[in-house]
Enzyme design. Structure first.
Site: not given
Ligand code: B3K
Ligand code: ZN
Length: 872
Positions: A126, A267, A301-302, A305, A324
């Site tokens: 990402e 991530m 958080h992860e 997602h 986000e």
């Molecule tokens: N989604 C990733 C962030 C990726 C960043 C790329 N430069 C982390 C997060 O917000 O969970």
């Molecule tokens: Zn995130």
């Protein structure tokens, strides 16, 4: 050629979105891992879904070896290759395309795509990193079912991981391979691969629908015990998401790998999260309470997602806040439910006020859903993340928990498996609640912080009052004359006895004002007594409230409001007023007896929540105060903040000592009461350390530093000494370094505490520390600890001698070539050159102009510099 304009990166616009012309139903990847010559064979089943045209795949920094279409090797005339894409001419409507590329992970210092972190191969895709692995339709609205085979030497790489479930293994004498299959279609940005040697912490979670999920955390050898808190946090996250959101995990395995070289926090790759080790490894000896809290929050958080981001993903990167903002809101609520809700809320607000408001007022201001992007990595911002979360929170405030959850259910039911937009999210919230959020949508469309001016009047005799609210939103670089926003403002009222009382509008209690007009008057009825309004309870909207209330009123709120956020906010307004008065009148900072008495009684009250007491004592820092000015009087800001710290240290010495003595420094437990106690002890010691010649305080500092069971207190003592420039700070710094050398994450604290100290953190000292063995130019954590901390040290960054700018200029120049994402983060605090006094303004402007002229300027820096220098 050094003409900077020839290869200028191009901006992309949200309104130019076009649906993809091809789908990739299956993606089959084979990686033959090698430090410098990793071979990637990417076999895609492709179908035309749009108009007749060539297939255009994107790729960066990859060497193309071979392209095969339905088994036929393509010749040069079948395709056109440019620096960034591969155009295959005249493709059929459905076909299999095999693309072979070669990449160089060991030389990938940008940490995007496939790279080596110490001995481990890992990926970060990402936002647009997959194109550094293979040619692909690298956009979030192309979802594909991935199968990944990893081939690597057995030696050094016993673990070969990718998304989904392992389906095959093979081995010969020297090499082995594992094949993974992920049944859930996903965009390439959620792809991940890891190969390395680890210790593995394993556990299980049984979902509410009876699935037994294997949980694995992979860490560097020897670190197993430091992963336990992350594992516990993961299990808490899984249970919480089922309970509060009804969302259940969907694979049989959930893996987390901790790596040392990582640009961000972590991530959310499907089933295989990759984490910065900073957010996995924690034990009482090496981690502070805040580190533990961060681990829990990032793990959550992860994990969250998996539904808000992975199962329902973004149509295009302009929609980043869709996943986000929502996921930050979810992790904030998780932390609040697990720990101390009011402390969590106050800390979230501090981030908005000190960093997001700053971004919103600068040259890179953008709406939570940006309209124009040059380098996507520049938009992982406090605006998209944290203001995005505030926007979700406002929906929650307007709809209540039940209405919000109904909207969430509809959103997930409608869009599971799709790539959608912020508009789809609001529509689901509207439809589930028969609500109209037409005006609320402005929060997605406009940048800038709305300001709400308040006029208040109360007639005790008639028991009638009014609040007149007027809203305006400042112009931002691309947006002028903004419309009125839909702003929820929570209110409460304090009577002359100092207690919170109800007032009524048409017989209903007034607790939430929905401001929708530019000017709105709210009339209400109350008791036969003077009333003090306390507005923006729980920080119900990310706005600036302009409401002059005198100190008696603020003290009444500070003592009597039922909402802890409002009590804290009143304290901050009192500090702010004293600081500003001292600057405007060029006098020493003063604080009224009444305020000091209030603080003193808060400190002496054993029933007071210790964490809240600590927060009430923490004054606005230099950066926060700087926001009050169009042109920042740097020296004055530094002076008055320093004076106020010294004043509190002097006036409250006995009370601070009293609370310090009640701290149990031998117990490193992590329950809220102990965490609060340590927070207060550190805050108290932070002031006490200003008494340089007091033997008792020196002994307290030493006792806390040398004899406490928790890193929170050890480090708290070090921070107190260094920030107060206490004579002991030299020996404490030395002893800390001696004890923790080789423990990189602990030494990051040592770097950061110096870089953020008003006196210690001079550019010369920081420059010297870049040569220390604890520092390393290739590891983002080290750079953030030392240099990013320095960029927030207002007085030192903007020192008159210009050395702060010089230090940053040379760091950014160096990182432009090796890791532009990190360079770009360091650049942000330098963009506000126009807000500095004249001499500094010129020096900083010259710095930016020189950076702008760098050869091979990365798009990340190009975008920010051209915005800040107002190139049109
Ligand atoms: N989604 C990733 C962030 C990726 C960043 C790329 N430069 C982390 C997060 O917000 O969970
Ligand atoms: Zn995130």
């Amino acid at each position: 050629m050094s003409d900077v304009s020839t290869n200028a990166p191009q901006a992309k616009y949200r309104n130019d979105y076009q649906a993809p012309l091809f789908a990739i139903s299956e993606t089959d990847l084979v990686f033959e891992l090698d430090d410098h010559q990793t071979m990637v064979t990417n076999t895609m089943k492709i179908q035309r879904v749009g108009e007749d045209s060539d297939l255009v795949l994107v790729g960066e920094n990859v060497s193309l070896l071979k392209v095969t279409l339905d088994g036929r090797i393509l010749g040069e005339s079948d395709y056109t290759q440019t620096e960034k894409d591969l155009r295959i001419h005249q493709v059929p409507d459905a076909f299999v395309l095999e693309v072979m590329t070669q990449i160089d992970p060991a030389n990938n210092s940008a940490l995007e795509g496939l790279y080596k972190s110490a001995g481990t191969f890992c990926t970060q895709c990402e936002a647009e990193g997959f194109r550094r692995i293979s040619y692909y339709l690298d956009r979030p609205d192309v979802l594909s079912v991935f199968t990944t085979k990893i081939v690597a030497p057995k030696q050094g790489f016993p673990y070969l991981l990718a998304n989904g479930n392992p389906i095959a293994h093979a081995a010969n004498d020297t090499h082995h391979s594992v094949t993974w299959h992920d049944p859930h279609p996903k965009p390439a940005y959620l792809f991940a691969l890891v190969a390395g040697d680890f210790d593995v912490l394993e556990d299980h979670f049984e979902t509410q629908d009876g699935r037994d999920v294997l949980l694995q955390i992979f860490v560097d050898k020897g670190n197993l015990s430091r992963a336990q808190y992350a594992m516990d946090s993961l299990k808490r996250s899984m249970a919480w998401d089922e309970e509060r959101f009804g969302l259940v995990y969907d694979l049989d395995i959930y893996m987390i790998v901790a790596v040392d070289f990582f640009n961000m926090g972590a991530m959310e790759n499907k089933g295989l999260n990759i984490f910065n080790s900073k957010y996995v490894l924690a034990d009482a000896k090496t981690a502070t309470d805040q580190d533990f809290i961060n681990v829990e929050s990032v793990i959550g958080h992860e994990y969250f997602h998996n539904w808000t981001g992975n199962r329902v993903t973004c149509r295009d990167w302009f929609q980043l806040s869709l996943k986000e903002g929502l996921t930050v809101f979810r992790d904030q609520e998780f932390s609040a439910d697990m720990g101390m809700r009011s402390v969590q809320r106050i800390q979230d607000v501090r981030i908005i006020r000190s960093h997001q408001f700053e971004e919103d007022a600068g040259p890179m201001a953008h709406p939570i859903r940006p309209d124009r992007v040059m380098e996507m990595n520049n938009f992982y911002t406090v605006t998209v993340y944290n203001k995005g979360a505030e926007v979700i929170r406002m929906l929650h405030t307007l709809l209540g928990e039940n209405g919000f959850q109904a909207g969430m259910r509809l959103y997930i039911d409608r869009h599971d498996g799709q790539a959608v937009t912020c508009e789809d999210f609001i529509k689901a919230m509207e439809d589930a609640n028969s609500a109209d959020f037409s005006q609320f949508r402005h929060w997605y469309a406009y940048a800038g912080t709305p300001q709400v001016q308040v006029h208040y009047d109360y007639d005790v005799e008639r028991q009638e009052g009014s609040l007149v609210l007027t809203q305006t939103t400042p112009d931002t670089p691309d947006q002028k004359d903004k419309p009125a926003f839909h702003i929820p403002i929570q209110v409460e009222f304090i009577d002359d006895q100092g207690v919170s009382v109800e007032v009524h509008v048409n017989d209903s209690p007034l607790d939430l004002i929905e401001l929708t007009e530019r000017e709105q008057c709210i009339r209400f009825k109350g008791p036969k007594a003077p009333l003090i309004p306390a507005l923006l309870g729980n920080f119900s909207a990310p706005i600036k409230l302009i409401f002059e209330q005198n100190e008696d009123e603020l003290l009444a709120i500070m003592r009597g409001a039922s909402d802890p956020f409002l009590r804290w906010d009143a304290s901050q307004r009192i500090y702010r007023n004293s600081l500003l008065t001292a600057i405007h009148e060029d006098t020493d900072v003063g604080l009224s007896e009444a305020m000091l008495d209030t603080l003193s009684s808060v400190l002496k009250d054993a029933k007071q929540d210790a964490a809240l007491t600590a927060l009430l004592l923490q004054i606005p820092n230099e950066e926060t105060l700087a926001q009050e000015f169009d042109i920042i009087p740097v020296a004055d800001v530094v002076r008055v903040v320093g004076e106020l710290r010294a004043l509190l240290a002097l006036a409250l010495k006995d009370e601070l000592m009293f609370v310090w003595e009640r701290t149990d420094i031998a117990n490193a437990g992590l329950d809220s009461a102990l965490i609060s106690q340590r927070m207060l002890a550190n805050t108290a010691l932070g002031y006490l350390a200003f008494h340089h010649d007091d033997a008792q305080i020196s002994s307290v500092l030493k006792q806390q530093f040398y004899h406490s069971a928790s890193m929170t207190l050890t480090f708290g003592a070090l921070a107190a000494a260094v920030h107060a420039d206490h004579p002991l700070c030299h020996s404490l710094l030395d002893d800390f370094a001696k004890k923790w050398q080789g423990h990189a994450l602990v030494m990051d604290k040592w770097l950061a505490v110096q870089a953020s100290a008003p006196d210690w953190g001079s550019a010369e000292r920081i420059d010297y520390l870049t040569h220390h063995s604890a520092f390393n130019w290739t590891n983002p954590n080290r750079i953030y600890a030392l240099l990013a901390s320095f960029t927030h040290n207002l007085g030192q960054l903007h020192a008159q001698d210009g050395l702060g700018y010089q230090l940053l200029e040379s760091a950014i120049t160096r990182l432009n070539a090796s890791n532009p994402q990190v360079a770009s983060r360091l650049l942000s605090p330098l963009l506000k050159w126009k807000r500095l006094p004249e001499a500094l303004q010129t020096a900083l402007h010259d710095t930016l102009v020189r950076l702008r002229k760098l050869n091979n300027l990365a798009p990340d820096l190009h975008e920010k510099l051209s915005q800040a220098l107002e190139e049109k």
